[in-house]
Design a protein around this motif. Structure first.
Motif, PDB file in Angstrom:
ATOM      1  N   THR A 143     -61.940 -13.870   4.045  1.00 11.45           N
ATOM      2  CA  THR A 143     -63.382 -13.772   3.800  1.00 11.45           C
ATOM      3  C   THR A 143     -63.804 -12.398   3.288  1.00 11.45           C
ATOM      4  OG1 THR A 143     -63.712 -13.217   6.134  1.00 11.45           O
ATOM      5  CG2 THR A 143     -63.938 -15.542   5.514  1.00 11.45           C
ATOM      6  N   ASN A 144     -62.936 -11.405   3.459  1.00 12.96           N
ATOM      7  CA  ASN A 144     -63.234 -10.049   2.978  1.00 12.96           C
ATOM      8  C   ASN A 144     -62.716  -9.803   1.570  1.00 12.96           C
ATOM      9  OD1 ASN A 144     -64.463  -9.176   5.454  1.00 12.96           O
ATOM     10  ND2 ASN A 144     -62.409  -9.019   6.342  1.00 12.96           N
ATOM     11  N   GLY A 145     -62.172 -10.843   0.943  1.00  8.55           N
ATOM     12  CA  GLY A 145     -61.661 -10.683  -0.405  1.00  8.55           C
ATOM     13  C   GLY A 145     -60.278 -10.071  -0.478  1.00  8.55           C
ATOM     14  N   GLU A 146     -59.582 -10.040   0.645  1.00  2.00           N
ATOM     15  CA  GLU A 146     -58.221  -9.514   0.680  1.00  2.00           C
ATOM     16  C   GLU A 146     -57.222 -10.655   0.602  1.00  2.00           C
ATOM     17  OE1 GLU A 146     -57.417  -6.316   0.721  1.00  2.00           O
ATOM     18  OE2 GLU A 146     -59.512  -5.638   0.812  1.00  2.00           O
ATOM     19  N   LYS A 147     -56.187 -10.460  -0.217  1.00  3.22           N
ATOM     20  CA  LYS A 147     -55.168 -11.497  -0.345  1.00  3.22           C
ATOM     21  C   LYS A 147     -54.418 -11.671   0.972  1.00  3.22           C
ATOM     22  CE  LYS A 147     -51.396 -13.058  -3.337  1.00  3.22           C
ATOM     23  NZ  LYS A 147     -50.533 -12.716  -4.491  1.00  3.22           N
ATOM     24  N   LEU A 148     -54.250 -12.919   1.388  1.00  7.23           N
ATOM     25  CA  LEU A 148     -53.576 -13.187   2.656  1.00  7.23           C
ATOM     26  C   LEU A 148     -52.121 -12.729   2.580  1.00  7.23           C
ATOM     27  CD1 LEU A 148     -54.937 -16.747   3.580  1.00  7.23           C
ATOM     28  CD2 LEU A 148     -55.643 -14.557   4.514  1.00  7.23           C
ATOM     29  N   PRO A 149     -51.657 -11.965   3.576  1.00  7.01           N
ATOM     30  CA  PRO A 149     -50.280 -11.481   3.556  1.00  7.01           C
ATOM     31  C   PRO A 149     -49.258 -12.528   3.988  1.00  7.01           C
ATOM     32  CG  PRO A 149     -51.396 -10.713   5.525  1.00  7.01           C
ATOM     33  CD  PRO A 149     -52.434 -11.452   4.717  1.00  7.01           C
ATOM     34  N   ILE A 150     -49.754 -13.649   4.482  1.00  4.24           N
ATOM     35  CA  ILE A 150     -48.871 -14.707   4.984  1.00  4.24           C
ATOM     36  C   ILE A 150     -48.278 -15.494   3.818  1.00  4.24           C
ATOM     37  CG2 ILE A 150     -48.738 -16.686   6.563  1.00  4.24           C
ATOM     38  CD1 ILE A 150     -51.456 -15.724   7.708  1.00  4.24           C
ATOM     39  N   PRO A 151     -46.988 -15.786   3.828  1.00  2.00           N
ATOM     40  CA  PRO A 151     -46.384 -16.601   2.758  1.00  2.00           C
ATOM     41  C   PRO A 151     -47.044 -17.977   2.688  1.00  2.00           C
ATOM     42  CG  PRO A 151     -44.686 -15.578   4.123  1.00  2.00           C
ATOM     43  CD  PRO A 151     -45.988 -15.355   4.820  1.00  2.00           C
ATOM     44  N   ASN A 152     -47.180 -18.505   1.489  1.00  2.00           N
ATOM     45  CA  ASN A 152     -47.836 -19.808   1.321  1.00  2.00           C
ATOM     46  C   ASN A 152     -47.110 -20.919   2.064  1.00  2.00           C
ATOM     47  OD1 ASN A 152     -49.811 -18.647  -0.197  1.00  2.00           O
ATOM     48  ND2 ASN A 152     -49.468 -19.880  -2.033  1.00  2.00           N
ATOM     49  N   GLU A 153     -45.793 -20.792   2.188  1.00  2.00           N
ATOM     50  CA  GLU A 153     -45.036 -21.808   2.919  1.00  2.00           C
ATOM     51  C   GLU A 153     -45.529 -21.910   4.362  1.00  2.00           C
ATOM     52  OE1 GLU A 153     -43.782 -19.530   1.013  1.00  2.00           O
ATOM     53  OE2 GLU A 153     -42.559 -20.554  -0.508  1.00  2.00           O
ATOM     54  N   GLU A 154     -45.816 -20.761   4.959  1.00  4.28           N
ATOM     55  CA  GLU A 154     -46.311 -20.755   6.331  1.00  4.28           C
ATOM     56  C   GLU A 154     -47.753 -21.241   6.396  1.00  4.28           C
ATOM     57  OE1 GLU A 154     -46.917 -17.672  10.103  1.00  4.28           O
ATOM     58  OE2 GLU A 154     -45.729 -17.069   8.354  1.00  4.28           O
ATOM     59  N   ILE A 155     -48.564 -20.851   5.411  1.00  3.81           N
ATOM     60  CA  ILE A 155     -49.959 -21.311   5.362  1.00  3.81           C
ATOM     61  C   ILE A 155     -50.017 -22.832   5.297  1.00  3.81           C
ATOM     62  CG2 ILE A 155     -52.058 -21.374   3.946  1.00  3.81           C
ATOM     63  CD1 ILE A 155     -51.471 -18.479   3.140  1.00  3.81           C
ATOM     64  N   VAL A 156     -49.213 -23.397   4.408  1.00  2.00           N
ATOM     65  CA  VAL A 156     -49.204 -24.851   4.232  1.00  2.00           C
ATOM     66  C   VAL A 156     -48.671 -25.549   5.476  1.00  2.00           C
ATOM     67  CG1 VAL A 156     -48.102 -26.712   2.948  1.00  2.00           C
ATOM     68  CG2 VAL A 156     -49.072 -24.772   1.713  1.00  2.00           C
ATOM     69  N   ARG A 157     -47.630 -24.984   6.081  1.00  2.00           N
ATOM     70  CA  ARG A 157     -47.051 -25.600   7.280  1.00  2.00           C
ATOM     71  C   ARG A 157     -48.061 -25.623   8.419  1.00  2.00           C
ATOM     72  NH1 ARG A 157     -45.036 -23.582  11.701  1.00  2.00           N
ATOM     73  NH2 ARG A 157     -44.995 -21.449  10.870  1.00  2.00           N
ATOM     74  N   LYS A 158     -48.722 -24.502   8.654  1.00  2.00           N
ATOM     75  CA  LYS A 158     -49.715 -24.442   9.732  1.00  2.00           C
ATOM     76  C   LYS A 158     -50.910 -25.351   9.440  1.00  2.00           C
ATOM     77  CE  LYS A 158     -48.723 -19.864  11.637  1.00  2.00           C
ATOM     78  NZ  LYS A 158     -49.260 -18.512  11.926  1.00  2.00           N
ATOM     79  N   PHE A 159     -51.292 -25.421   8.158  1.00  2.00           N
ATOM     80  CA  PHE A 159     -52.394 -26.295   7.765  1.00  2.00           C
ATOM     81  C   PHE A 159     -52.099 -27.745   8.142  1.00  2.00           C
ATOM     82  CE2 PHE A 159     -53.855 -29.381   4.609  1.00  2.00           C
ATOM     83  CZ  PHE A 159     -55.230 -29.249   4.722  1.00  2.00           C
ATOM     84  N   GLU A 160     -50.893 -28.205   7.830  1.00  2.00           N
ATOM     85  CA  GLU A 160     -50.550 -29.600   8.142  1.00  2.00           C
ATOM     86  C   GLU A 160     -50.481 -29.830   9.644  1.00  2.00           C
ATOM     87  OE1 GLU A 160     -47.235 -33.032   6.998  1.00  2.00           O
ATOM     88  OE2 GLU A 160     -47.381 -31.194   5.811  1.00  2.00           O
ATOM     89  N   GLU A 161     -50.008 -28.842  10.392  1.00  2.00           N
ATOM     90  CA  GLU A 161     -49.952 -28.974  11.847  1.00  2.00           C
ATOM     91  C   GLU A 161     -51.356 -29.140  12.433  1.00  2.00           C
ATOM     92  OE1 GLU A 161     -47.999 -25.579  13.443  1.00  2.00           O
ATOM     93  OE2 GLU A 161     -45.982 -26.196  12.788  1.00  2.00           O
TER      94      GLU A 161
END
Length: 360
Positions: A33-51
């Motif tokens: 929300t602060n306009g900073e790129k998320l440091p988390i790998p997209n693979e982890e973002i997607v995995r947590k999203f599905e969980e």
């Protein structure tokens, strides 16, 4: 003594054919929300999203399709199932949230209304087929169903077409990980009067708007990507944590209040068709609902789900779910004469509603 009830005589839906899997988001750039790129790998973002959501894929409209195009297909299927002449319609009530969303322009376009555009595309000449839109967040289609019930029971209408359609993929920020929730689709139903000496069709309904403290849990805002934000385009945004808590605290009690007004117990409900917003959230809502009846174990298959492969298509989720069950397209789910179902939704506003319906 016989009374007039509103019954659904035909349903239809349109599920876009374009599949968007979670892997398709691996190449995206997500920001906070602060306009900073998320440091988390997209693979982890997607995995947590599905969980968290249970969503593994969703459907998007083709580039040459607009919202009313999806609605027309769903409406045609509903009228064909009902066996009615389109010129006989008294009302077309179209629930949506973002108008005629275009592939290259996310500005809201609601003039003329989507109901009028759909009426024109259906080729309906009857000037007394009154067409209007309703904006009520994700619960819009259920609220349109409630309005149709009032028209029919009052004698104002004999045939009402209720449509819900949205193309969320074009108003979601591609740099916001919440955008993976959203999908596109359309659903519709035809309601007609039925004279019966036993209650059938729409038995009752319940609605609420908690705007004072929760109006902006879902809102429009600039992209999280600072470069894209400079264009001043608006995208759908949400406060996911607070929305989740709000839904858990208020949806179960709203559903129970609707059933209590009719002296119907939860054990008499065959299916609960809930807005496909978030798989885990819907499961939690169901558990809390049954807990209100001091029931710890939720019956198997009482809550059909499509969100894992269709995503959240807003107003279209419940009519799509209903149509698929009626047509026998969801495994292990069917409805028969005398079955009682609850259709409930929660969304922007914040609004919650529920309808109790018994199949004639």
């Amino acid at each position: 003594m016989k009374k007039i009830y509103s019954v659904i005589t035909g349903t239809g839906c349109f599920v876009p054919t374009k599949r968007m899997t979670n892997n398709d988001f691996l190449s995206y750039e997500f920001y906070d929300t602060n306009g900073e790129k998320l440091p988390i790998p997209n693979e982890e973002i997607v995995r947590k999203f599905e969980e968290i959501t249970t969503i593994s894929e969703r459907r998007y409209a083709e580039d040459d399709q607009v919202t009313s195009d999806l609605a027309v297909i769903a409406a045609q299927r509903a009228m064909e199932a009902a066996g009615i002449d389109k010129e006989e319609l008294d009302y077309i009530i179209f629930a949506h949230n973002f108008g005629e969303t275009l592939v290259d322009n996310n500005r809201m376009d609601i003039l003329p209304t989507l109901s009028s555009r759909t009426k024109q595309k259906l080729g309906i000449a009857n000037p007394f087929t009154v067409a209007y839109d309703i904006l009520f967040g994700c619960p819009g289609w259920v609220q349109a169903l409630i309005q149709a019930d009032y028209y029919i029971r009052s004698g104002e209408a004999k045939k009402v077409l209720v449509i819900g359609a949205d193309i969320l993929s074009r108003i979601s920020d591609p740099h916001d990980r919440d955008s993976m929730i959203y999908a596109d689709g359309a659903g519709a139903a035809v309601l007609e009067p039925c004279e019966s000496d036993v209650p059938v069709g729409v038995l009752g309904h319940n609605s609420r708007t908690d705007a004072l403290n929760y109006a902006h849990l879902l809102h429009m805002g600039y992209s999280y990507n600072p470069k894209l934000a400079e264009k001043k385009d608006y995208y759908l945004k949400m406060n996911g944590r607070r929305l989740y808590q709000y839904a858990l605290e208020n949806v179960p009690s709203t559903i129970k209040a609707g059933l209590d007004k009719l002296n119907i117990g939860i054990e008499q409900v065959k299916k609960i068709l809930i807005h496909q917003a978030n798989g885990k959230m819907d499961e939690a809502i169901l558990k809390r609902l049954f807990k209100l009846y001091n029931i710890d174990v939720v019956p198997d298959e009482v809550m059909p789900m499509t969100i894992s492969w269709l995503g959240n298509s807003s107003v279209a989720t419940i009519p799509t779910l209903l149509d698929m069950i009626v047509r026998g397209e969801l495994d292990n789910h069917e409805l028969a004469k005398g079955d009682t179902v609850v259709m409930a939704s929660v969304g922007a506003g914040m609004n919650i509603n529920s309808v109790v319906y018994r199949f004639p």
